[in-house]
Scaffold this motif. Sequence first.
Motif, PDB file in Angstrom:
ATOM      1  N   MET A   1      24.827  22.136  15.438  1.00 26.95           N
ATOM      2  CA  MET A   1      24.055  23.100  16.202  1.00 26.95           C
ATOM      3  C   MET A   1      23.051  22.346  17.078  1.00 26.95           C
ATOM      4  O   MET A   1      22.390  21.436  16.623  1.00 26.95           O
ATOM      5  N   ASN A   2      22.915  22.726  18.341  1.00 22.18           N
ATOM      6  CA  ASN A   2      21.992  22.099  19.276  1.00 22.18           C
ATOM      7  C   ASN A   2      20.612  22.747  19.173  1.00 22.18           C
ATOM      8  O   ASN A   2      20.454  23.909  19.488  1.00 22.18           O
ATOM      9  N   LYS A   3      19.652  21.964  18.703  1.00 17.99           N
ATOM     10  CA  LYS A   3      18.294  22.502  18.579  1.00 17.99           C
ATOM     11  C   LYS A   3      17.537  22.271  19.884  1.00 17.99           C
ATOM     12  O   LYS A   3      17.596  21.203  20.468  1.00 17.99           O
ATOM     13  N   SER A   4      16.800  23.278  20.307  1.00 16.69           N
ATOM     14  CA  SER A   4      15.996  23.177  21.521  1.00 16.69           C
ATOM     15  C   SER A   4      14.759  22.336  21.249  1.00 16.69           C
ATOM     16  O   SER A   4      14.207  22.354  20.165  1.00 16.69           O
ATOM     17  N   LYS A   5      14.331  21.575  22.262  1.00 16.54           N
ATOM     18  CA  LYS A   5      13.106  20.789  22.132  1.00 16.54           C
ATOM     19  C   LYS A   5      11.872  21.685  22.147  1.00 16.54           C
ATOM     20  O   LYS A   5      10.818  21.292  21.692  1.00 16.54           O
ATOM     21  N   PHE A   6      12.014  22.876  22.692  1.00 15.18           N
ATOM     22  CA  PHE A   6      10.889  23.790  22.803  1.00 15.18           C
ATOM     23  C   PHE A   6      11.035  24.934  21.820  1.00 15.18           C
ATOM     24  O   PHE A   6      12.100  25.531  21.726  1.00 15.18           O
ATOM     25  N   SER A   7       9.956  25.256  21.170  1.00 13.07           N
ATOM     26  CA  SER A   7       9.956  26.453  20.338  1.00 13.07           C
ATOM     27  C   SER A   7       9.749  27.658  21.258  1.00 13.07           C
ATOM     28  O   SER A   7       9.300  27.513  22.401  1.00 13.07           O
ATOM     29  N   ILE A   8      10.064  28.818  20.756  1.00 14.06           N
ATOM     30  CA  ILE A   8       9.810  30.055  21.510  1.00 14.06           C
ATOM     31  C   ILE A   8       8.318  30.132  21.840  1.00 14.06           C
ATOM     32  O   ILE A   8       7.946  30.504  22.955  1.00 14.06           O
ATOM     33  N   LYS A   9       7.487  29.748  20.890  1.00 15.02           N
ATOM     34  CA  LYS A   9       6.033  29.779  21.081  1.00 15.02           C
ATOM     35  C   LYS A   9       5.615  28.903  22.271  1.00 15.02           C
ATOM     36  O   LYS A   9       4.795  29.306  23.088  1.00 15.02           O
ATOM     37  N   THR A  10       6.209  27.718  22.387  1.00 11.45           N
ATOM     38  CA  THR A  10       5.876  26.818  23.495  1.00 11.45           C
ATOM     39  C   THR A  10       6.366  27.379  24.825  1.00 11.45           C
ATOM     40  O   THR A  10       5.660  27.304  25.833  1.00 11.45           O
ATOM     41  N   ILE A  11       7.559  27.947  24.839  1.00 11.35           N
ATOM     42  CA  ILE A  11       8.091  28.533  26.072  1.00 11.35           C
ATOM     43  C   ILE A  11       7.212  29.698  26.538  1.00 11.35           C
ATOM     44  O   ILE A  11       6.885  29.804  27.723  1.00 11.35           O
TER      45      ILE A  11
ATOM     46  N   LEU B   1      -6.851  22.703  27.861  1.00 10.33           N
ATOM     47  CA  LEU B   1      -6.696  23.382  26.572  1.00 10.33           C
ATOM     48  C   LEU B   1      -5.217  23.533  26.216  1.00 10.33           C
ATOM     49  O   LEU B   1      -4.788  23.172  25.116  1.00 10.33           O
ATOM     50  N   MET B   2      -4.431  24.044  27.144  1.00 10.01           N
ATOM     51  CA  MET B   2      -3.017  24.287  26.882  1.00 10.01           C
ATOM     52  C   MET B   2      -2.256  22.974  26.654  1.00 10.01           C
ATOM     53  O   MET B   2      -1.379  22.907  25.793  1.00 10.01           O
ATOM     54  N   ALA B   3      -2.607  21.929  27.391  1.00  8.40           N
ATOM     55  CA  ALA B   3      -1.956  20.627  27.208  1.00  8.40           C
ATOM     56  C   ALA B   3      -2.277  20.053  25.831  1.00  8.40           C
ATOM     57  O   ALA B   3      -1.410  19.468  25.184  1.00  8.40           O
ATOM     58  N   ILE B   4      -3.500  20.246  25.374  1.00  8.10           N
ATOM     59  CA  ILE B   4      -3.895  19.750  24.048  1.00  8.10           C
ATOM     60  C   ILE B   4      -3.231  20.585  22.948  1.00  8.10           C
ATOM     61  O   ILE B   4      -2.851  20.058  21.907  1.00  8.10           O
ATOM     62  N   LEU B   5      -3.052  21.866  23.162  1.00  6.19           N
ATOM     63  CA  LEU B   5      -2.425  22.717  22.139  1.00  6.19           C
ATOM     64  C   LEU B   5      -0.909  22.560  22.079  1.00  6.19           C
ATOM     65  O   LEU B   5      -0.324  22.626  21.002  1.00  6.19           O
ATOM     66  N   TYR B   6      -0.254  22.360  23.242  1.00  8.55           N
ATOM     67  CA  TYR B   6       1.205  22.406  23.283  1.00  8.55           C
ATOM     68  C   TYR B   6       1.879  21.110  23.724  1.00  8.55           C
ATOM     69  O   TYR B   6       3.102  21.036  23.724  1.00  8.55           O
ATOM     70  N   GLY B   7       1.120  20.111  24.122  1.00  2.07           N
ATOM     71  CA  GLY B   7       1.689  18.808  24.429  1.00  2.07           C
ATOM     72  C   GLY B   7       1.932  18.534  25.897  1.00  2.07           C
ATOM     73  O   GLY B   7       1.692  19.381  26.766  1.00  2.07           O
ATOM     74  N   PRO B   8       2.419  17.321  26.181  1.00  5.04           N
ATOM     75  CA  PRO B   8       2.536  16.860  27.566  1.00  5.04           C
ATOM     76  C   PRO B   8       3.556  17.605  28.418  1.00  5.04           C
ATOM     77  O   PRO B   8       3.310  17.829  29.603  1.00  5.04           O
ATOM     78  N   VAL B   9       4.691  17.980  27.851  1.00  4.32           N
ATOM     79  CA  VAL B   9       5.699  18.680  28.654  1.00  4.32           C
ATOM     80  C   VAL B   9       5.186  20.067  29.040  1.00  4.32           C
ATOM     81  O   VAL B   9       5.308  20.491  30.190  1.00  4.32           O
TER      82      VAL B   9
END
Length: 185
Positions: free
Chosen positions: A1-11, A48-56
């Motif tokens: 199964m191909n797992k997405s790098k992004f969670s629904i929460k991050t998207i 804030l968003m970059a610190i909470l959810y990362g660089p991408v």
Amino acid sequence: MNKSKFSIKTIVAIGIGAAVFMILGRFGSIPTGIPNTNIETAYAYLALMAILYGPVAGFLIGLIGHGLKDLVFYGMPWFSWVISSAIVGLIIGLVWKRLKINDGIFGTKQIILFNITQVIANVIAWFLVAPTLDIVIYVEPADKVYIQGMIGGISNMLTIGILGTLILLTYSKTKIKSGSLRVED
């Protein structure tokens, strides 16, 4: 199964983050007196968003949010500055795991790391990338765009340094430090 790098929460965070960036970019800006250069509260939110959810996520929020802001309010994106906003989000997001903000930790060491990172991000994006791309893409005069970049970069450093630090400090206080217990009445 191909797992997405992004969670629904991050998207979802990227979508909402880009929309909020766009709105703050339009209605949370203070003119500096230098043409097309404002003090932007949107960058404290981007941090804030970059610190909470990362660089991408930081990169995409800066890219999409700034692109939409320019498109909606000016009729076309100014790509050199759109790319620079994305770079700011990307670089600030690089320290997201080191700050441990979701563990309720944002003390002096984290504040210093956050602010050194955001200053580096703004220097790269606004002192170098934005003006250079303005010259390459739009054939703008160098003296004009480097002054705009410096004013924009310094104002973003101050906005993120003051407002961004306060937002992160306040956010960290809403999180329970790991290993601590909270008694309910």
